[in-house]
Motif scaffolding. Structure first.
Motif, short mmCIF file in Angstrom:
data_model
loop_
_atom_site.label_atom_id
_atom_site.label_comp_id
_atom_site.label_asym_id
_atom_site.label_seq_id
_atom_site.Cartn_x
_atom_site.Cartn_y
_atom_site.Cartn_z
N LEU A 22 1.17 -1.47 0.04
CA LEU A 22 -0.08 -0.45 0.41
C LEU A 22 1.09 1.32 -0.29
CD1 LEU A 22 -2.53 -0.99 2.54
CD2 LEU A 22 -2.58 -1.28 -0.15
N THR A 23 0.72 2.24 -0.64
CA THR A 23 1.02 3.62 -0.60
C THR A 23 0.26 4.59 0.74
OG1 THR A 23 -0.94 4.94 -1.80
CG2 THR A 23 0.62 3.92 -3.32
N ASP A 24 1.37 5.58 1.07
CA ASP A 24 0.79 5.79 2.31
C ASP A 24 -0.51 6.18 2.73
OD1 ASP A 24 3.37 5.97 3.09
OD2 ASP A 24 3.62 8.00 2.55
N GLU A 25 -1.18 7.19 1.35
CA GLU A 25 -2.51 7.00 1.73
C GLU A 25 -3.75 5.99 1.44
OE1 GLU A 25 -5.76 10.01 -0.75
OE2 GLU A 25 -4.02 9.60 -1.58
N GLU A 26 -3.05 5.10 0.60
CA GLU A 26 -3.75 3.77 0.75
C GLU A 26 -3.95 2.98 2.53
OE1 GLU A 26 -3.64 1.62 -4.02
OE2 GLU A 26 -1.22 1.56 -2.49
N ARG A 27 -2.69 3.54 2.88
CA ARG A 27 -2.61 2.46 4.48
C ARG A 27 -3.18 3.53 5.56
NH1 ARG A 27 3.12 1.67 3.21
NH2 ARG A 27 3.42 4.08 4.44
N ASP A 28 -3.10 4.78 5.50
CA ASP A 28 -4.03 5.42 6.01
C ASP A 28 -5.54 5.37 5.85
OD1 ASP A 28 -1.84 6.99 7.18
OD2 ASP A 28 -2.55 8.55 5.39
N ILE A 29 -6.09 5.09 4.57
CA ILE A 29 -7.66 4.80 4.36
C ILE A 29 -7.88 3.07 4.37
CG2 ILE A 29 -9.48 4.64 2.56
CD1 ILE A 29 -8.34 6.37 0.88
N GLY A 30 -6.86 2.79 4.84
CA GLY A 30 -7.09 1.45 5.60
C GLY A 30 -7.48 1.19 6.83
N ARG A 31 -6.60 2.12 7.56
CA ARG A 31 -6.59 2.03 9.42
C ARG A 31 -7.92 2.77 9.49
NH1 ARG A 31 -1.01 4.03 8.25
NH2 ARG A 31 0.23 2.85 9.03
N GLU A 32 -8.66 3.76 8.42
CA GLU A 32 -9.75 4.59 8.90
C GLU A 32 -10.77 3.35 8.49
OE1 GLU A 32 -10.97 7.98 6.05
OE2 GLU A 32 -8.57 8.69 7.98
N ILE A 33 -10.52 2.54 7.78
CA ILE A 33 -11.83 1.31 7.18
C ILE A 33 -11.84 0.39 8.84
CG2 ILE A 33 -12.12 -0.62 5.92
CD1 ILE A 33 -10.91 1.07 3.77
N LYS A 34 -10.60 -0.35 9.36
CA LYS A 34 -9.84 -1.10 10.10
C LYS A 34 -10.86 -0.23 11.34
CE LYS A 34 -6.39 -3.91 9.27
NZ LYS A 34 -5.05 -4.57 9.35
N ASN A 35 -10.96 0.92 11.81
CA ASN A 35 -11.20 1.62 13.16
C ASN A 35 -12.79 1.43 12.71
OD1 ASN A 35 -8.89 1.44 13.86
ND2 ASN A 35 -7.80 3.42 12.65
N THR A 36 -13.33 1.64 11.53
CA THR A 36 -15.05 1.66 10.89
C THR A 36 -15.52 1.07 12.32
OG1 THR A 36 -14.62 2.22 9.35
CG2 THR A 36 -17.28 1.85 9.66
N ILE A 37 -16.76 1.45 13.09
CA ILE A 37 -17.72 1.07 13.96
C ILE A 37 -18.87 -0.16 13.15
CG2 ILE A 37 -18.66 0.50 16.41
CD1 ILE A 37 -17.30 3.14 17.20
N VAL A 38 -18.28 -1.26 13.45
CA VAL A 38 -19.51 -2.38 13.20
C VAL A 38 -21.03 -2.34 14.28
CG1 VAL A 38 -20.56 -4.41 11.94
CG2 VAL A 38 -18.12 -3.47 11.12
N PRO A 39 -21.71 -1.71 14.01
CA PRO A 39 -22.91 -1.85 14.82
C PRO A 39 -22.87 -3.52 15.97
CG PRO A 39 -23.55 -0.65 13.28
CD PRO A 39 -22.28 -1.13 13.11
N LEU A 162 -11.04 5.16 -3.26
CA LEU A 162 -12.30 4.43 -2.74
C LEU A 162 -12.66 3.88 -4.10
CD1 LEU A 162 -13.41 8.16 -1.62
CD2 LEU A 162 -12.56 5.95 -0.01
N ARG A 163 -12.76 4.01 -5.46
CA ARG A 163 -13.28 2.94 -6.43
C ARG A 163 -12.44 1.40 -5.75
NH1 ARG A 163 -12.50 8.17 -9.63
NH2 ARG A 163 -10.31 7.29 -10.56
N ASP A 164 -11.13 1.39 -5.94
CA ASP A 164 -10.54 0.45 -5.87
C ASP A 164 -10.94 -0.37 -4.68
OD1 ASP A 164 -9.43 0.62 -8.14
OD2 ASP A 164 -7.25 1.66 -6.57
N ARG A 165 -11.29 0.17 -3.10
CA ARG A 165 -11.55 -0.84 -2.42
C ARG A 165 -13.00 -1.04 -2.66
NH1 ARG A 165 -8.60 -0.60 2.83
NH2 ARG A 165 -6.65 -0.74 1.44
N THR A 166 -13.99 0.08 -2.96
CA THR A 166 -15.39 -1.09 -3.41
C THR A 166 -15.47 -1.68 -4.85
OG1 THR A 166 -16.70 2.16 -3.61
CG2 THR A 166 -17.28 -0.10 -4.86
N ASP A 167 -14.15 -1.89 -5.45
CA ASP A 167 -14.74 -2.67 -6.62
C ASP A 167 -13.94 -4.65 -5.68
OD1 ASP A 167 -15.14 -1.69 -8.79
OD2 ASP A 167 -13.15 -0.71 -9.55
#
Length: 233
Positions: A22-39, A162-167
């Motif tokens: 992952l690039t630096d920005e991809e890593r940042d987004i990846g961490r944010e996704i991991k920290n997303t709370i699932v109800p 984000l498009r890549d993550r959606t795919d």
């Protein structure tokens, strides 16, 4: 083990059996996704939708072969209802590794005892699969994260990520569905105090056999009916 450690540190991303640096920005987004709370209960409800809607065709009733009468059934996954739950209906309940009480149903004897006490229920126990929960949680986190992002003001690189993550997530969902097909082939069915021997690999046919057995045992005097009214409800 090294790949798992790198993935946990969000240095690489995994999609099925493929890993990507992952690039630096991809890593940042990846961490944010991991920290997303699932109800609470979201994973069980999503699994229930996949099982009943994608795997079983969203059926809510079964036509009993002897009398041709329709029997509606409530649908549950790890004790969470899928759709409306009506009093007096039969029940089809899945227990999966995602549920808090899954360990209680690991023993056949417990399942047999449970369905003996809970009349009118088909219990389907999925095999223990460690990847199911991980994949489903990542799917829900990614879906939730992408929906919260308003792409209009974002840089093009972020939009691409984000498009890549959606795919990737679309592929992940298809992979979850395929995995569930395999798990249903090896699932165990219980009803009316017995472990059932349902034939075939088609989940719809297997459930149909289980419901036939359930209705036959839940309403043992139905065979006394000699003439059926054409408009019977």
């Amino acid at each position: 083990a090294s790949l798992t450690r790198l993935e946990s540190e969000t240095l690489i991303a995994r999609n099925g059996d493929l890993y990507f640096f992952l690039t630096d920005e991809e890593r940042d987004i990846g961490r944010e996704i991991k920290n997303t709370i699932v109800p609470s209960g979201a994973e069980e409800r999503e699994l229930g939708k996949l099982l009943f809607e994608d795997m079983l065709g969203d059926h809510r009733k079964h036509t009993y072969s002897v009398t041709k009468r329709d029997f509606s059934f409530n649908r549950l996954c790890d004790d969470y209802p899928v759709g409306h739950k009506l009093e007096g209906n039969l029940e089809v309940a899945f227990t999966s590794p995602l549920g808090d009480s899954y360990a209680d149903y690991s023993d056949d004897a417990r399942c047999i005892l449970y369905t003996s006490a809970e009349e009118g229920r088909v219990l389907i126990r999925l095999p223990d699969d460690k990847n199911l929960g991980r994949e489903l949680r990542t799917y829900l986190q990614t879906e939730s994260y992408v929906k919260t992002k308003h792409t209009g003001s974002l840089p093009e690189t972020t939009k691409r990520i984000l498009r890549d993550r959606t795919d990737d997530n679309r592929t992940r969902r298809s992979r979850i569905v395929e995995n569930l097909k395999s798990l249903l082939v090896d699932a165990s069915y219980f009803s009316s105090g017995n472990k059932l021997d349902v034939g075939g690999t088609d989940p719809k046919s297997a459930l149909g056999e289980a419901l036939e057995y359930l209705i036959q045992n839940a309403y043992p005097k139905m065979g006394f009916i000699e003439h059926l009214h054409p408009n019977a409800k």
